[in-house]
Design an enzyme around this catalytic site. Structure first.
Site, PDB file in Angstrom:
ATOM      1  N   GLU A   1      43.694  52.390  28.659  1.00  0.00           N
ATOM      2  CA  GLU A   1      43.727  52.745  27.348  1.00  0.00           C
ATOM      3  C   GLU A   1      42.620  54.143  27.356  1.00  0.00           C
ATOM      4  OE1 GLU A   1      42.367  48.959  25.866  1.00  0.00           O
ATOM      5  OE2 GLU A   1      43.909  49.186  24.299  1.00  0.00           O
TER       6      GLU A   1
ATOM      7  N   GLU B   1      45.500  42.360  29.221  1.00  0.00           N
ATOM      8  CA  GLU B   1      44.502  41.648  28.192  1.00  0.00           C
ATOM      9  C   GLU B   1      45.465  40.176  27.957  1.00  0.00           C
ATOM     10  OE1 GLU B   1      45.306  44.847  28.232  1.00  0.00           O
ATOM     11  OE2 GLU B   1      43.576  45.923  27.490  1.00  0.00           O
TER      12      GLU B   1
HETATM   13  N1  T1G Z   1      34.947  42.798  33.550  1.00  0.00           N
HETATM   14  C1  T1G Z   1      33.942  42.069  34.469  1.00  0.00           C
HETATM   15  N2  T1G Z   1      34.082  41.880  35.577  1.00  0.00           N
HETATM   16  C2  T1G Z   1      35.341  41.901  36.206  1.00  0.00           C
HETATM   17  C3  T1G Z   1      36.179  42.575  35.532  1.00  0.00           C
HETATM   18  C4  T1G Z   1      36.208  42.932  34.193  1.00  0.00           C
HETATM   19  N3  T1G Z   1      37.173  43.518  33.308  1.00  0.00           N
HETATM   20  N4  T1G Z   1      37.295  42.547  36.392  1.00  0.00           N
HETATM   21  C5  T1G Z   1      37.072  42.188  37.748  1.00  0.00           C
HETATM   22  N5  T1G Z   1      35.531  41.852  37.505  1.00  0.00           N
HETATM   23  C6  T1G Z   1      34.835  41.308  38.581  1.00  0.00           C
HETATM   24  C7  T1G Z   1      35.210  40.097  38.952  1.00  0.00           C
HETATM   25  O1  T1G Z   1      34.710  38.886  38.127  1.00  0.00           O
HETATM   26  C8  T1G Z   1      34.553  39.679  40.700  1.00  0.00           C
HETATM   27  O2  T1G Z   1      33.207  39.572  40.289  1.00  0.00           O
HETATM   28  C9  T1G Z   1      34.867  41.271  41.029  1.00  0.00           C
HETATM   29  O3  T1G Z   1      34.899  41.952  39.909  1.00  0.00           O
HETATM   30  C10 T1G Z   1      35.785  41.639  41.773  1.00  0.00           C
HETATM   31  O4  T1G Z   1      37.118  40.997  40.966  1.00  0.00           O
HETATM   32  C11 T1G Z   1      39.583  47.049  25.302  1.00  0.00           C
HETATM   33  C12 T1G Z   1      39.406  44.195  25.822  1.00  0.00           C
HETATM   34  C13 T1G Z   1      40.558  44.446  38.775  1.00  0.00           C
HETATM   35  C14 T1G Z   1      42.872  43.778  39.879  1.00  0.00           C
HETATM   36  O5  T1G Z   1      41.838  41.924  32.880  1.00  0.00           O
HETATM   37  O6  T1G Z   1      42.889  41.895  37.455  1.00  0.00           O
HETATM   38  O7  T1G Z   1      40.200  45.655  28.803  1.00  0.00           O
HETATM   39  O8  T1G Z   1      33.333  37.394  41.478  1.00  0.00           O
HETATM   40  O9  T1G Z   1      37.792  39.267  42.797  1.00  0.00           O
HETATM   41  O10 T1G Z   1      41.005  40.526  43.583  1.00  0.00           O
HETATM   42  O11 T1G Z   1      41.786  46.273  25.454  1.00  0.00           O
HETATM   43  O12 T1G Z   1      39.390  41.854  39.028  1.00  0.00           O
HETATM   44  O13 T1G Z   1      32.755  39.699  42.768  1.00  0.00           O
HETATM   45  O14 T1G Z   1      31.083  38.596  41.040  1.00  0.00           O
HETATM   46  O15 T1G Z   1      39.390  39.986  40.771  1.00  0.00           O
HETATM   47  O16 T1G Z   1      40.297  42.980  43.976  1.00  0.00           O
HETATM   48  C15 T1G Z   1      41.157  43.942  31.131  1.00  0.00           C
HETATM   49  C16 T1G Z   1      40.557  41.873  35.296  1.00  0.00           C
HETATM   50  C17 T1G Z   1      40.074  43.495  30.343  1.00  0.00           C
HETATM   51  C18 T1G Z   1      41.441  43.160  34.729  1.00  0.00           C
HETATM   52  C19 T1G Z   1      40.598  43.397  41.123  1.00  0.00           C
HETATM   53  N6  T1G Z   1      41.342  44.108  32.349  1.00  0.00           N
HETATM   54  N7  T1G Z   1      40.436  42.136  36.777  1.00  0.00           N
HETATM   55  O17 T1G Z   1      41.001  42.346  41.853  1.00  0.00           O
HETATM   56  O18 T1G Z   1      38.778  41.457  43.006  1.00  0.00           O
HETATM   57  S1  T1G Z   1      39.863  43.213  28.697  1.00  0.00           S
HETATM   58  C20 T1G Z   1      41.388  42.823  33.226  1.00  0.00           C
HETATM   59  C21 T1G Z   1      41.350  42.128  37.482  1.00  0.00           C
HETATM   60  C22 T1G Z   1      40.126  44.857  28.137  1.00  0.00           C
HETATM   61  C23 T1G Z   1      40.662  46.373  26.233  1.00  0.00           C
HETATM   62  C24 T1G Z   1      40.492  44.971  26.645  1.00  0.00           C
HETATM   63  C25 T1G Z   1      41.015  42.114  38.983  1.00  0.00           C
HETATM   64  C26 T1G Z   1      41.097  43.503  39.668  1.00  0.00           C
HETATM   65  P1  T1G Z   1      32.549  38.552  41.448  1.00  0.00           P
HETATM   66  P2  T1G Z   1      38.200  40.516  41.870  1.00  0.00           P
HETATM   67  P3  T1G Z   1      40.207  41.899  43.264  1.00  0.00           P
END
Ligand code: T1G
Length: 695
Positions: free
Chosen positions: A108, A128
């Site tokens: 976004e 999301e």
């Molecule tokens: N927020 C906080 N921590 C996050 C995070 C996030 N969005 N994404 C990953 N982490 C942390 C995760 O908990 C882990 O922590 C570390 O990063 C590595 O992640 C306004 C409201 C990016 C594909 O849904 O899909 O945006 O365990 O083990 O396998 O519209 O993380 O090491 O302490 O998964 O290489 C939308 C979610 C949010 C993406 C990487 N975004 N993340 O995968 O590593 S809502 C998502 C993932 C939003 C807007 C809305 C995956 C990854 P720790 P990982 P990975």
């Protein structure tokens, strides 16, 4: 280089201002990151020495989304909307430079820029919906304006990641960058300035929306086509509504509508449950007594013993991860049959357009079949997936221990047998582990990894990392009958069998659990998997289940015999209640002196679910599972527990442990039977007014 704050810097590189986010692990849009980006963009706009701006990230990825850990906390300025509006209003072009995964708020943010460039290995998406939400910073408004409403509907309701080359074709990425991303982005920025290209504000583009307006049934058709996929979920419908607003309202009003629909989901129980599972899945990968820096064994090749349904599916996981597999069967005929099934599986996927022939040929080129166990001597890991019989497995492990190289991991796919006992016949019990795949092994995400008393830290760490590499979600558990998933499933099965004896109809038990959110009920599931599978396991243990045994003795194994608990018309999977089975049930009930009675949906649900929760508490007491959330991950990814209900222990917390405790006592009083005695841990939680999450 100017530090805007401790997470974001700004630097003028010639005539281009570069704003760099550096907030490990994934540059999530925390308040500091948002403030830093805003400050960096404002610095670039004010910097007369630059005529364009680039937004990029250090580390492994472009912004991967809003900071999920901030959800539920009071919002803090600046909002993501303010950041995006500032970039979009900039009088200087802003170029997003994308690597890794630009997801959610990350994409976004990039859509608020005037242009987007990316390296070919990057991926973009709006996932999301997987968190029970919708893109809440304009994604439902800008994405349809770029790719069109139909594709936007698919991408936003599926949350899938789009590889950069495909995103480029869709118009989401303006240019793919070879070599250094930042240098390429700077060159692109200079080019668009030199060419005097317009400041493209996506929010002003409406051509694609016009196309949608010409198709009044577009949204109704999409809802109808996806009703089964979205069943029970709240977020997909709100995603669709937000995209409808993009088509029907002016941008500002539609954006406000998106916000309303987002906040509605954010406050709901489903989003909390889905975010809980997001973190639970990642927590499960951490084993308390296995240090994060434990050295891993390099798995360059695998052996699979047994080319049946499980062995073939297991092999496919490795082939798809680019790991060569030697698959072993006892006869050429069985081997050929097994390999042919693998080939047919891939051919079907190619036919659906979800796999290229070239990729399929690549996978198959990594597969070697043999009838000689010696064929796996050099494999780094060997997974046994043969007949569920202890003597047969011990015989195979004795041979594998003699054949396989030192340091090779010997794994068993057993779903019920004692892996300590299997390991005891080898000279390397520290290299023996359970890798319990779920059928179909190439589809189900869960991998229940089972440590024995002797499995070494290196082997555990290696197998947890390997799970991710082959696209599985691992949970480490310890040895007991049925480990975690099947041990709890046995409790649900026991009650389902009792319920139909006591008067509940088979189709009612299945309907109640289907409506709860399971893909199907226990009887339909038995007919799909094959009732003979559990029948053989019961026979091996000398366990009786009168109705289940009776239908198997009639050869009613389920769909594969056109009859099981239900009957099936030829070439149909539609379950049809069968009076023959009703008669069997009534006969067994009479023999057992069971008085049949009408049974409510509420009793069916509680009797199927609450004993599972009680068993989960026992599993935690015994240390078979490390965390309550590990159990939830197992049930969501191994058995289709509806993710929007978070898993058995989270559901228990939602209902209230004390209420469940009291219902167990009530069932013990009315139904009798030790299975209703609350386990001490459940009693303790209930009496202290605590939840599983407090453990
Ligand atoms: N927020 C906080 N921590 C996050 C995070 C996030 N969005 N994404 C990953 N982490 C942390 C995760 O908990 C882990 O922590 C570390 O990063 C590595 O992640 C306004 C409201 C990016 C594909 O849904 O899909 O945006 O365990 O083990 O396998 O519209 O993380 O090491 O302490 O998964 O290489 C939308 C979610 C949010 C993406 C990487 N975004 N993340 O995968 O590593 S809502 C998502 C993932 C939003 C807007 C809305 C995956 C990854 P720790 P990982 P990975």
């Amino acid at each position: 280089m100017t530090a805007i704050n401790d997470l974001v810097s700004y630097e003028a590189k010639g005539t281009v201002g570069v704003v760099t986010v550096n907030s490990p692990p994934v540059n999530a849009l925390s308040q500091g990151v948002r403030a830093g980006i805003l400050g960096g963009i404002q610095a670039g706009i004010a910097d007369d020495s630059v005529s364009a701006l680039v937004l990029t990230c250090a580390g492994r990825t472009f912004i991967a989304g809003a900071d999920i850990t901030e959800f539920g906390k009071p919002p803090r300025e600046p909002s993501l909307k303010e950041v995006i509006d500032t970039m979009e209003a900039s009088t200087k072009p802003v170029v997003a430079a994308i690597h890794g995964t630009a997801l959610g708020g990350g994409l976004e943010t990039a859509l608020g820029c005037h242009y987007r460039v990316a390296v070919a290995s990057a991926k973009v998406g709006l996932p999301e919906v997987k968190l029970g939400l919708l893109p809440g910073a304009g994604g439902t408004q800008r994405l349809p304006r770029v790719v069109g409403v139909p594709i936007a509907l698919d991408l936003i309701t599926s949350g899938e990641h789009v590889p950069a080359p495909k995103a480029h074709k869709l118009g989401l990425i303006d240019e793919l960058i070879d070599g250094d991303l930042v240098a390429g982005a700077i060159a692109f920025a200079k080019k668009i300035v030199a060419e005097g290209r317009p400041l493209v504000k996506i929010s002003d583009q409406n051509e694609k929306l016009e196309e949608a307006r010409k198709n009044p049934s577009l949204f109704a058709d999409f809802r109808k086509a996806n009703a089964r996929r979205f069943r029970g979920f709240e977020a997909p419908e709100n995603c669709i509504k937000a995209i409808e607003a993009a088509v029907n309202l002016p941008f500002p009003q539609a954006l406000a509508r998106e916000r309303e629909l987002f906040l509605e989901l954010l406050a709901g129980e489903q989003a909390k449950a889905q975010q809980y599972i997001f973190f639970a899945e990642r927590q499960a990968a951490k084993i308390p007594d296995v240090p994060a820096d434990t050295p891993l064994i390099d798995i360059k090749s695998a052996g699979v013993i047994g080319a049946g349904t499980m062995g073939g599916g297991i092999a496919m996981n490795f082939l798809q991860a680019g790991i060569p597999v030697t698959i072993v069967e006892t006869s050429q005929e069985a081997l050929d049959r097994g390999i042919d099934i693998i080939r047919k599986n891939y051919t079907a996927t190619v036919a659906k357009g979800r796999l290229t022939q070239e990729k399929m040929d690549g996978y198959m080129s990594l597969l070697t079949g043999t009838t000689n166990l010696e064929g796996v001597r050099d494999a780094d890991i060997v997974i046994e997936a043969i007949f569920e019989n202890m003597d047969v497995k011990k015989e195979v492990f004795t041979k594998l221990d003699r054949i396989c190289k030192q340091g090779a991991i010997l794994a068993t796919n057993t779903s019920t047998l004692d892996i300590d006992e299997i390991g005891s016949v080898t000279s390397r019990p520290d290299y023996v582990i359970g890798l319990h795949f779920f059928s179909p092994a190439n589809v189900m995400k869960l991998l229940e990894e089972v440590r024995t008393k002797k499995t070494s830290a290196t082997v555990m760490a290696t197998c947890m990392a390997l799970a991710k590499k082959i696209g599985k979600i691992p949970v480490m558990v310890r040895v007991c009958d049925g480990f975690v998933g099947n041990r709890m499933l046995a409790k649900r099965t026991e009650q389902a069998q009792k319920l139909i004896l006591e008067g509940a109809k088979i189709e009612d038990v299945d309907r109640v659990l289907y409506d709860f959110g399971f893909p199907m009920g226990p009887f339909a599931m038995g007919d799909l998997a094959g009732n003979d599978v559990s029948w053989r396991i019961r026979q091996g243990k000398g366990v009786k289940s009168p109705v289940a045994d009776a239908i198997c003795e009639l050869g009613r194994f389920g769909q594969k015999t056109n009859a099981g608990y239900y009957r099936y018309e030829a070439r149909s999977r539609t379950p049809i209640p069968d009076p023959v089975v009703e008669e069997i049930i009534e006969k067994v009930a009479k023999e057992q002196g069971v008085t049949r009675r009408p049974i409510t949906d509420e009793e069916i649900l509680k009797r199927c679910i609450y004993p599972m929760i009680n068993e989960a508490a026992k599993i935690l007491e015994e240390g078979i599972a490390t965390r309550a959330s590990d159990i939830d991950v197992i049930w969501v990814y191994g058995y289709g527990w509806p993710v929007y209900r978070g898993g058995p222990t989270r559901y228990a917390d939602y209902i209230g442990v004390e209420k469940i405790y009291n219902d167990l006592l009530r069932f013990k009083e009315t139904l009798g039977g030790e299975e209703w005695t609350p386990t001490p841990l459940l009693e303790k939680l209930a009496k202290e007014g605590k939840s599983f999450k407090d453990l």
